[in-house]
Structure formats: structure tokens, C-alpha cells
Enzyme design. Sequence first.
Site, PDB file in Angstrom:
ATOM      1  N   ARG A  52       1.059  -1.259   0.086  1.00 43.85           N
ATOM      2  CA  ARG A  52       0.008   0.041  -0.016  1.00 43.85           C
ATOM      3  C   ARG A  52       0.795   1.212   0.080  1.00 43.85           C
ATOM      4  NH1 ARG A  52      -0.337   4.628   2.794  1.00 43.85           N
ATOM      5  NH2 ARG A  52      -0.070   3.410   4.786  1.00 43.85           N
ATOM      6  N   ASP A  53       1.449   1.256   1.151  1.00 43.09           N
ATOM      7  CA  ASP A  53       2.181   2.870   1.053  1.00 43.09           C
ATOM      8  C   ASP A  53       3.590   2.902   0.110  1.00 43.09           C
ATOM      9  OD1 ASP A  53       3.829   5.067   2.206  1.00 43.09           O
ATOM     10  OD2 ASP A  53       3.267   4.676   4.076  1.00 43.09           O
ATOM     11  N   HIS A  68       4.866   4.659  12.555  1.00 44.72           N
ATOM     12  CA  HIS A  68       5.048   4.456  11.253  1.00 44.72           C
ATOM     13  C   HIS A  68       6.118   5.336  10.819  1.00 44.72           C
ATOM     14  CE1 HIS A  68       2.940   3.984   6.979  1.00 44.72           C
ATOM     15  NE2 HIS A  68       3.303   5.158   7.110  1.00 44.72           N
ATOM     16  N   HIS A  73       8.927   7.076   8.270  1.00 48.27           N
ATOM     17  CA  HIS A  73       9.372   7.283   6.953  1.00 48.27           C
ATOM     18  C   HIS A  73      11.000   7.651   7.039  1.00 48.27           C
ATOM     19  CE1 HIS A  73       6.210   6.785   4.056  1.00 48.27           C
ATOM     20  NE2 HIS A  73       5.235   6.979   5.172  1.00 48.27           N
ATOM     21  N   CYS A  75       4.354   9.359   0.184  1.00 48.87           N
ATOM     22  CA  CYS A  75       2.819   9.656   0.171  1.00 48.87           C
ATOM     23  C   CYS A  75       2.681  10.767  -0.945  1.00 48.87           C
ATOM     24  CB  CYS A  75       2.639  10.151   1.362  1.00 48.87           C
ATOM     25  SG  CYS A  75       0.602  10.978   1.271  1.00 48.87           S
ATOM     26  N   ASN A  79       9.338   4.141   3.590  1.00 52.95           N
ATOM     27  CA  ASN A  79       9.130   3.789   5.120  1.00 52.95           C
ATOM     28  C   ASN A  79      10.497   3.195   5.506  1.00 52.95           C
ATOM     29  OD1 ASN A  79       6.143   3.422   4.135  1.00 52.95           O
ATOM     30  ND2 ASN A  79       6.041   3.766   6.103  1.00 52.95           N
TER      31      ASN A  79
HETATM   32  P1  HMG Z   1     -13.575  13.833  -2.808  1.00 52.80           P
HETATM   33  O1  HMG Z   1     -13.069  14.243  -4.240  1.00 52.80           O
HETATM   34  O2  HMG Z   1     -13.631  14.948  -1.744  1.00 52.80           O
HETATM   35  O3  HMG Z   1     -14.451  12.972  -2.552  1.00 52.80           O
HETATM   36  O4  HMG Z   1     -12.214  12.870  -2.410  1.00 52.80           O
HETATM   37  P2  HMG Z   1     -15.973  13.134  -3.073  1.00 52.80           P
HETATM   38  O5  HMG Z   1     -16.912  12.429  -2.158  1.00 52.80           O
HETATM   39  O6  HMG Z   1     -16.473  14.408  -3.415  1.00 52.80           O
HETATM   40  O7  HMG Z   1     -16.039  12.206  -4.356  1.00 52.80           O
HETATM   41  C1  HMG Z   1     -15.577  12.466  -5.659  1.00 52.80           C
HETATM   42  C2  HMG Z   1     -15.378  11.429  -6.630  1.00 52.80           C
HETATM   43  O8  HMG Z   1     -14.485  10.367  -5.964  1.00 52.80           O
HETATM   44  C3  HMG Z   1     -16.636  10.512  -6.992  1.00 52.80           C
HETATM   45  O9  HMG Z   1     -16.393  10.077  -8.274  1.00 52.80           O
HETATM   46  C4  HMG Z   1     -16.785   9.588  -5.855  1.00 52.80           C
HETATM   47  O10 HMG Z   1     -17.516   8.446  -6.355  1.00 52.80           O
HETATM   48  C5  HMG Z   1     -15.217   9.225  -5.639  1.00 52.80           C
HETATM   49  P3  HMG Z   1     -16.901  10.830  -9.589  1.00 52.80           P
HETATM   50  O11 HMG Z   1     -18.289  10.940  -9.199  1.00 52.80           O
HETATM   51  O12 HMG Z   1     -16.104  12.054  -9.443  1.00 52.80           O
HETATM   52  O13 HMG Z   1     -16.444   9.623 -10.397  1.00 52.80           O
HETATM   53  N1  HMG Z   1     -15.131   8.447  -4.532  1.00 52.80           N
HETATM   54  C6  HMG Z   1     -14.379   7.369  -4.367  1.00 52.80           C
HETATM   55  N2  HMG Z   1     -13.939   6.487  -5.332  1.00 52.80           N
HETATM   56  C7  HMG Z   1     -13.369   5.348  -4.798  1.00 52.80           C
HETATM   57  N3  HMG Z   1     -13.139   5.106  -3.372  1.00 52.80           N
HETATM   58  C8  HMG Z   1     -13.547   5.955  -2.527  1.00 52.80           C
HETATM   59  C9  HMG Z   1     -14.252   6.963  -2.876  1.00 52.80           C
HETATM   60  N4  HMG Z   1     -14.581   8.245  -2.295  1.00 52.80           N
HETATM   61  C10 HMG Z   1     -14.878   8.922  -3.217  1.00 52.80           C
HETATM   62  N5  HMG Z   1     -13.452   5.758  -1.130  1.00 52.80           N
HETATM   63  C11 HMG Z   1     -11.132  11.066  -1.233  1.00 52.80           C
HETATM   64  C12 HMG Z   1     -12.167  12.140  -1.247  1.00 52.80           C
HETATM   65  C13 HMG Z   1     -10.857  10.794   0.019  1.00 52.80           C
HETATM   66  C14 HMG Z   1     -11.701   9.773  -2.030  1.00 52.80           C
HETATM   67  C15 HMG Z   1      -9.881  11.312  -1.947  1.00 52.80           C
HETATM   68  O14 HMG Z   1      -9.337  12.466  -1.455  1.00 52.80           O
HETATM   69  C16 HMG Z   1      -8.769  10.347  -2.292  1.00 52.80           C
HETATM   70  O15 HMG Z   1      -9.014   9.271  -2.669  1.00 52.80           O
HETATM   71  N6  HMG Z   1      -7.599  10.485  -1.529  1.00 52.80           N
HETATM   72  C17 HMG Z   1      -6.589   9.628  -1.817  1.00 52.80           C
HETATM   73  C18 HMG Z   1      -5.914   9.863  -0.220  1.00 52.80           C
HETATM   74  C19 HMG Z   1      -4.586   8.778  -0.107  1.00 52.80           C
HETATM   75  O16 HMG Z   1      -4.854   7.293  -0.733  1.00 52.80           O
HETATM   76  N7  HMG Z   1      -3.425   9.153   0.460  1.00 52.80           N
HETATM   77  C20 HMG Z   1      -2.482   8.204   0.517  1.00 52.80           C
HETATM   78  C21 HMG Z   1      -2.915   7.506   1.760  1.00 52.80           C
HETATM   79  S1  HMG Z   1      -2.393   8.172   3.288  1.00 52.80           S
HETATM   80  C22 HMG Z   1      -0.824   8.005   3.622  1.00 52.80           C
HETATM   81  O17 HMG Z   1       0.074   7.595   2.653  1.00 52.80           O
HETATM   82  C23 HMG Z   1      -0.240   8.434   5.185  1.00 52.80           C
HETATM   83  C24 HMG Z   1       0.241   7.242   5.927  1.00 52.80           C
HETATM   84  O18 HMG Z   1       0.944   6.296   5.072  1.00 52.80           O
HETATM   85  C25 HMG Z   1       0.749   7.596   7.239  1.00 52.80           C
HETATM   86  C26 HMG Z   1       1.907   8.615   7.172  1.00 52.80           C
HETATM   87  O19 HMG Z   1       2.762   8.066   6.470  1.00 52.80           O
HETATM   88  O20 HMG Z   1       1.794   9.547   7.713  1.00 52.80           O
HETATM   89  C27 HMG Z   1      -1.127   6.223   6.137  1.00 52.80           C
HETATM   90 MG    MG Z   2       3.392   6.427   5.139  1.00 52.85          MG
END
Ligand code: HMG
Ligand code: MG
Length: 300
Positions: free
Chosen positions: A13-14, A205, A207, A238, A247
Site C-alpha cells: 500500500r504505502d 510508522h 518514513h 505519500c 518507510n
Molecule cells: P473527494 O473528491 O473529496 O470525494 O475525495 P467526493 O466524495 O467528493 O467524491 C469525488 C469522486 O471520488 C466521486 O467520483 C466519488 O465516487 C469518488 P466521481 O463522481 O467524480 O466519478 N470517491 C471514491 N472512489 C473510490 N473510493 C472511494 C471514494 N470516495 C469518493 N473511497 C477522497 C475524497 C478521500 C476519495 C480522495 O481525497 C482520495 O481518494 N484521496 C486519496 C488519499 C490517499 O490515498 N492518500 C495516501 C494514503 S495516506 C498516507 O499515505 C499516509 C500514511 O501512510 C501515514 C503517514 O505516512 O503519515 C497512512
Molecule cells: Mg506512510
Amino acid sequence: MTEFVKIVEVGPRDGLQNEKTPLTLADRKNLILDLMQTGLSSIEVGSCVSAKWVPQMADSDVLFASLPQNPNIQFSLLTPNSKGFESALAVGCKEVAVFTAASESFTRKNINCSIEESLEKFSDVMRQAKAHNIRVRGYVSCMVDCPYEGAIDPKQVAKVTQQLLDMGCYEVSLGETIGTATPDRVQKVWDACLAQVDAKVLAGHFHNTYGMAIANIYQSLLQGIRVFDSSIAGLGGCPYAKGASGNVSTEDLYYLLSKMGFETGVRLEPLMQASRNISNILQRDNPSHYANAYWQKVCA
Ligand code: HMG
Ligand code: MG
């Protein structure tokens, strides 16, 4: 008795969410199949997020459904909202992770809402998860620094952590998202959290952008933290934290923990094979010091 430290493998994932060219589903699956041979008991398979935002994680539910189940391995999927949760539920996922941050700016860039709004979305996820007996892990990014706001107040980290636990997360993993932290600053964050909650419900967690992840994990161990996330071959980053590298590698974490006398359940040879296979697929040098030393010795 030997003390156990749990490693949560976040490479699929990450690790892969930040690849310039998304891997095929077959390559993503092969990585997980390799990891399943290593003794790792917790593997993050992918994210049920918008494929427009993170194309690398598209079809994580399909990937999940294609995996052989193993009662000794807990697979999980990241689910930022009900839509993501429903995709995870449909493929029989038994553990999901919700993710927010201690920084408003990062939360906005990452999941397009404020911290408070993210918690509101998570309360829907928590309600559905409870109804279906699904475990929910929480993430709080930016435990020390935010790529947009700089230093984050440890009290703010402790506050969001507490909110996630109060909602029903069984554990909260604090993300050192951009890898700038040093052990003294990590200590202050754990101090703030441990003043409110037990070490048993916390995870680290880290990095490794500035090469401090192992030092930060050592500090965390001293403060009683016993769960750490890591990525095979140090993959990761990210998409919403530019310049942040992978990481801590699972190989280096394994080395630290096993040499310090902790049990991890991980087996060395299959771990090194998994690490070599994914490095070959990505055609990239492995940043893990231990993996490099290991292969040098094996090939000598
Ligand atoms: P948004 O645009 O605000 O969502 O995104 P929305 O509710 O307005 O919907 C917009 C569109 O997204 C719609 O589709 C929804 O159906 C779709 P359209 O009508 O335009 O075709 N949608 C989705 N599709 C699939 N799965 C869903 C979903 N929700 C809405 N769950 C959203 C909000 C959260 C979806 C968006 O901002 C997003 O996908 N962000 C990605 C975040 C991400 O994956 N970040 C990386 C992981 S976090 C990380 O790495 C940190 C961590 O490792 C810890 C650290 O290191 O600190 C965990
Ligand atoms: Mg991370």
C-alpha cells in the site's frame, strides 16, 4: 520469555501508492504472495480510495478478492469514507484503516476535508464496521512535521489519537510522514500520547527520508511501543507529501528487533527473497542496509 513486536507490512500500500508507473495487479499480487511466505502476520493490501487521486491503488478490492486467505495473516485495506468501506466489505475484508492527520493542511491535501470532517466520515465507517464485526485501525499523519505547516504540536497529535481511539479504533499508528523527525522530538510526541493512552494501542510508522527511522524506532521501543509499520525494500512515500521517501525497510526493522532479542515471527530467507523480487520488478537498488549486507555475504 521473549517479547513480541508486531510488524505491520505496508509495502503493497504505502510502498506502491507512490510509484510513478503503477504496477500491474499481477505484480501487486505476487508481492503479497511473497510477503505471505515470510511469517509477517499483518499486511496492508491496498487502498479503497479514488483512482483519480491515487491511480496506483486502483482495484485494490479486486486484488484483495484474488488473494488466498490464511488464518495467520490479517490483510487490511485503507478506507477514507463509507464508499471505500463498502468496497472493502464487499470483498470480505475483516480489517480496514481510516486515516487523518494532526495537520489541517495535510488532511485537506490528502483527503480533501478538515480533520473534524474526516472524523465525521470515519464515524459512518465505524458504525458499519461495528455492525459487520470488522476491526478498524487509525492513522494520524504528521506526528512531528507537516510538509505544509512545519512543526506540529505533540498535544494536537495526542488529541486526534484520542479521538480515533474513542471512536473505536483498536490501535492508532502515528505517521512520521516526511521522515524529518529525530528521536528527541519523537520522544515528546509519545510522552504526550502516553499521558493519555496505553502504549498497547499505539503504533509507529516512520518514513526514512533523512535516515532517522531506525533511530526513531529505537526511541519508540524505549518508551514501550511494540507495533511498527514498515515496507519491504523501503518502498513508499505519500503522493501528498512531496520529497518524502519510503518507510523504514522491513529488512532493517527485522534486523534491529531480532538483534535486540525481540520475537517478530518473521523468517529471514523468505523476507530477503521477497525484498529481492520486488527490487527486481521495480529495477531499483534496495535502500535497506541489511538486505544489501545480507546478499553481499550470501554471494561472497
Ligand atoms: P473527494 O473528491 O473529496 O470525494 O475525495 P467526493 O466524495 O467528493 O467524491 C469525488 C469522486 O471520488 C466521486 O467520483 C466519488 O465516487 C469518488 P466521481 O463522481 O467524480 O466519478 N470517491 C471514491 N472512489 C473510490 N473510493 C472511494 C471514494 N470516495 C469518493 N473511497 C477522497 C475524497 C478521500 C476519495 C480522495 O481525497 C482520495 O481518494 N484521496 C486519496 C488519499 C490517499 O490515498 N492518500 C495516501 C494514503 S495516506 C498516507 O499515505 C499516509 C500514511 O501512510 C501515514 C503517514 O505516512 O503519515 C497512512
Ligand atoms: Mg506512510
